[in-house]
Design a protein around this motif. Structure first.
Motif, PDB file in Angstrom:
ATOM      1  N   ASN A 119       0.853  -1.205   0.000  1.00  0.00           N
ATOM      2  CA  ASN A 119       0.000   0.000   0.000  1.00  0.00           C
ATOM      3  C   ASN A 119       0.888   1.253   0.000  1.00  0.00           C
ATOM      4  O   ASN A 119       2.115   1.151   0.079  1.00  0.00           O
ATOM      5  N   GLY A 120       0.248   2.401  -0.045  1.00  0.00           N
ATOM      6  CA  GLY A 120       0.996   3.659  -0.133  1.00  0.00           C
ATOM      7  C   GLY A 120       1.698   4.024   1.163  1.00  0.00           C
ATOM      8  O   GLY A 120       2.702   4.739   1.149  1.00  0.00           O
ATOM      9  N   THR A 121       1.166   3.547   2.292  1.00  0.00           N
ATOM     10  CA  THR A 121       1.786   3.828   3.589  1.00  0.00           C
ATOM     11  C   THR A 121       3.109   3.071   3.699  1.00  0.00           C
ATOM     12  O   THR A 121       4.143   3.624   4.103  1.00  0.00           O
ATOM     13  N   THR A 143      -2.155  16.893   4.716  1.00  0.00           N
ATOM     14  CA  THR A 143      -1.939  15.661   3.958  1.00  0.00           C
ATOM     15  C   THR A 143      -2.627  14.534   4.705  1.00  0.00           C
ATOM     16  O   THR A 143      -3.096  14.719   5.838  1.00  0.00           O
ATOM     17  N   TYR A 144      -2.672  13.365   4.078  1.00  0.00           N
ATOM     18  CA  TYR A 144      -3.197  12.185   4.761  1.00  0.00           C
ATOM     19  C   TYR A 144      -2.194  11.765   5.847  1.00  0.00           C
ATOM     20  O   TYR A 144      -0.987  11.950   5.695  1.00  0.00           O
ATOM     21  N   ALA A 171      -0.802   9.187   6.744  1.00  0.00           N
ATOM     22  CA  ALA A 171       0.269   8.235   6.435  1.00  0.00           C
ATOM     23  C   ALA A 171       1.604   8.930   6.192  1.00  0.00           C
ATOM     24  O   ALA A 171       2.670   8.379   6.510  1.00  0.00           O
ATOM     25  N   THR A 172       1.578  10.142   5.629  1.00  0.00           N
ATOM     26  CA  THR A 172       2.826  10.861   5.318  1.00  0.00           C
ATOM     27  C   THR A 172       3.654  11.039   6.598  1.00  0.00           C
ATOM     28  O   THR A 172       4.864  10.797   6.613  1.00  0.00           O
ATOM     29  N   VAL A 190       4.382  16.343  -0.726  1.00  0.00           N
ATOM     30  CA  VAL A 190       3.136  15.653  -1.108  1.00  0.00           C
ATOM     31  C   VAL A 190       2.515  16.390  -2.296  1.00  0.00           C
ATOM     32  O   VAL A 190       2.351  17.612  -2.247  1.00  0.00           O
ATOM     33  N   ASP A 214       5.538  12.235  -2.222  1.00  0.00           N
ATOM     34  CA  ASP A 214       4.377  11.405  -1.884  1.00  0.00           C
ATOM     35  C   ASP A 214       3.344  11.694  -2.977  1.00  0.00           C
ATOM     36  O   ASP A 214       2.643  12.711  -2.955  1.00  0.00           O
ATOM     37  N   ALA A 248       0.793   9.726  -3.832  1.00  0.00           N
ATOM     38  CA  ALA A 248      -0.326   8.793  -3.635  1.00  0.00           C
ATOM     39  C   ALA A 248      -1.572   9.208  -4.408  1.00  0.00           C
ATOM     40  O   ALA A 248      -2.347   8.366  -4.856  1.00  0.00           O
ATOM     41  N   GLU A 249      -1.752  10.545  -4.562  1.00  0.00           N
ATOM     42  CA  GLU A 249      -2.997  11.054  -5.156  1.00  0.00           C
ATOM     43  C   GLU A 249      -2.750  11.651  -6.536  1.00  0.00           C
ATOM     44  O   GLU A 249      -3.614  12.372  -7.050  1.00  0.00           O
ATOM     45  N   SER A 286      -0.022   5.276  -4.025  1.00  0.00           N
ATOM     46  CA  SER A 286      -1.042   4.387  -3.459  1.00  0.00           C
ATOM     47  C   SER A 286      -1.955   3.918  -4.590  1.00  0.00           C
ATOM     48  O   SER A 286      -2.254   4.690  -5.506  1.00  0.00           O
ATOM     49  N   LYS A 332      -8.302   5.648  -5.751  1.00  0.00           N
ATOM     50  CA  LYS A 332      -7.259   6.368  -6.489  1.00  0.00           C
ATOM     51  C   LYS A 332      -7.485   6.282  -8.009  1.00  0.00           C
ATOM     52  O   LYS A 332      -8.259   5.457  -8.482  1.00  0.00           O
TER      53      LYS A 332
HETATM   54  C1  LIG Z   1      -1.092  11.713   0.421  1.00  0.00           C
HETATM   55  C2  LIG Z   1      -1.225  10.266   0.799  1.00  0.00           C
HETATM   56  N1  LIG Z   1      -0.151   9.598   1.229  1.00  0.00           N
HETATM   57  C3  LIG Z   1      -0.210   8.299   1.573  1.00  0.00           C
HETATM   58  C4  LIG Z   1      -1.390   7.583   1.472  1.00  0.00           C
HETATM   59  C5  LIG Z   1      -1.423   6.166   1.940  1.00  0.00           C
HETATM   60  O1  LIG Z   1      -1.802   5.242   0.960  1.00  0.00           O
HETATM   61  P1  LIG Z   1      -2.534   3.871   1.366  1.00  0.00           P
HETATM   62  O2  LIG Z   1      -3.920   4.206   1.769  1.00  0.00           O
HETATM   63  O3  LIG Z   1      -2.473   3.065   0.097  1.00  0.00           O
HETATM   64  O4  LIG Z   1      -1.742   3.262   2.465  1.00  0.00           O
HETATM   65  C6  LIG Z   1      -2.537   8.219   1.000  1.00  0.00           C
HETATM   66  C7  LIG Z   1      -3.780   7.457   0.891  1.00  0.00           C
HETATM   67  O5  LIG Z   1      -4.810   7.816   0.577  1.00  0.00           O
HETATM   68  C8  LIG Z   1      -2.468   9.607   0.663  1.00  0.00           C
HETATM   69  O6  LIG Z   1      -3.549  10.274   0.238  1.00  0.00           O
END
Ligand SMILES: Cc1ncc(COP(=O)(O)O)c(C=O)c1O
Length: 371
Positions: free
Chosen positions: A58-60, A84-85, A87-88, A130, A156, A158-159, A180, A185
């Motif tokens: 996954n993106g995380t 940001t989400y 996870a960053t 990001v 990052d 992911a989006e 991600s 997505k």
């Molecule tokens: C900016 C950003 N970084 C990281 C992630 C993490 O990705 P994932 O949900 O696949 O773990 C997301 C997920 O939506 C995201 O929007």
């Protein structure tokens, strides 16, 4: 007559997804080796204009692996945006380092290169830029600052699959980039992610660490403590089908963005996502801001009103520097642009089967609610 609900996001599965997944199953290659893993990694690195892509779960995990690969650890600081989400910033914590938050640029909602110096200390090791809501961050300025201070830069993305920065694809603009493939997505495998890089040494280190720490040349020899971050051949089969249609998917989403832009332009108090002249953003969710004093209602009221009419929306991310895991780091953090944009922003539905009549319906409701 009752009208159908409109979700925020839906995957586009209109290509070879089912056929390729069946092929992977029939081949019995359902774990993390097989032809689709090789094909996906090759095709995705080409899309990003870089040497390699590593599929991960996954993106995380992609962010975590990039930081492990760059040897980030306890005592280190990493500069990140707060809008940001989660996870960053979580990924920075996973490796024992501290995220240090910097405000965003009003012109693109991404980390503001002019403010990076405010966060720099002797412990700073790098920057995660990001590409928020599909808009690329100002990578030349960020890279310039990073070079001057001997820092690495991770994108990052992911989006932001397929976004262009000054004509160059995101994913190849820093030391590494992360993606991600979550179900909402632009390109998806349900769950999934990737790290891209052109640095062969970093690639090898990330393959080693993400593959349980097993030597890339000697089976069952583990020179380091690694992780199982691998992506399956089934997920890669899915992604190969998505990549074949990436152009069509992106074009269709851009058309939807055009419908929104035409119809929302000029409604008092409704702002559109700013786009820098050097950017070709990826059309992810359609983002607007609501200025309550001009529109007559605030963002939350508009969201509730749309929900009452069967339209799903989502508020912008809440600033991470205000969240319990990050707010008590012994530093006074004031990020006024982040706070203002976060409070005002709402994401509207975008997916390839969203028709023009649905965009008409959504935008008419927004227009009529203005008072
Ligand atoms: C900016 C950003 N970084 C990281 C992630 C993490 O990705 P994932 O949900 O696949 O773990 C997301 C997920 O939506 C995201 O929007």
């Amino acid at each position: 007559m009752t009208q159908d609900n409109i979700p925020l996001a839906l995957p586009d599965l209109l290509g070879n997804e089912e056929a390729y997944v069946c092929e992977a199953i029939k081949s019995t290659m359902i774990s993390s080796s097989g032809r689709f893993v090789r094909q996906f990694e090759q095709d995705f690195s080409s899309l990003c204009g870089c040497n390699s892509a590593i599929g991960v779960s996954n993106g995380t995990v992609a962010l975590h692996l990039a930081l492990l690969g760059l040897n980030v650890g306890p005592g280190d600081e990493v500069i990140v945006p707060s809008l940001t989400y989660v996870a960053t910033a979580n990924a920075v914590k996973y490796v024992g380092a501290e995220p240090v938050f910097v405000d965003i640029d009003t012109d693109n909602w991404c980390i503001d290169p002019r403010r990076l110096a405010l966060a720099l200390t002797s412990r700073t090791k790098g920057i995660i830029a990001v590409h928020l809501y599909g808009h690329p961050a100002d990578m030349d300025e960020i890279n310039k600052f990073a070079e001057e201070h001997d820092l690495w830069v991770v994108e990052d993305a992911a989006e932001a699959h397929t976004a262009l920065y000054k004509g160059r694809p995101v994913g190849g603009l820093g030391q590494a980039a992360t993606f991600s493939f979550y179900g909402n997505k632009i390109l998806t495998s349900g769950e999934g992610g990737a790290v891209t890089t052109s640095d062969r040494e970093l690639e090898s280190r990330m393959r080693l660490l993400g593959g349980q720490g097993m030597s890339l040349t000697q089976r069952y020899y583990f020179p380091v403590t690694g992780y199982n971050f691998r992506l399956s051949n089934i997920a890669c089969a899915f992604l190969c089908a998505q990549l074949e249609r990436a152009d069509t998917i992106v074009k269709t989403r851009r058309r939807i963005f055009g419908w929104y832009q035409e119809r929302l332009n000029g409604i008092p108090g409704i702002g559109l996502q700013p786009v820098c002249h050097w950017a070709t953003p990826a059309p992810w969710l359609f983002c607007i801001t609501v200025a309550a004093d001009h529109y007559g209602h605030d963002r939350n009221h508009l969201m509730t009103h749309l929900a009452d009419k069967g339209i799903e929306t989502r508020p912008f991310f809440r600033p991470l520097h205000e969240m319990p895991p990050f707010c008590d780091q012994g530093r006074k953090v004031e990020l006024p642009v982040t706070v203002a944009v976060s409070k005002a922003g709402v994401c509207l539905p975008c997916y390839t089967t969203l028709g023009e009549s649905s965009v008409d319906r959504i935008t008419e409701i927004i227009k009529a609610y203005h008072s």
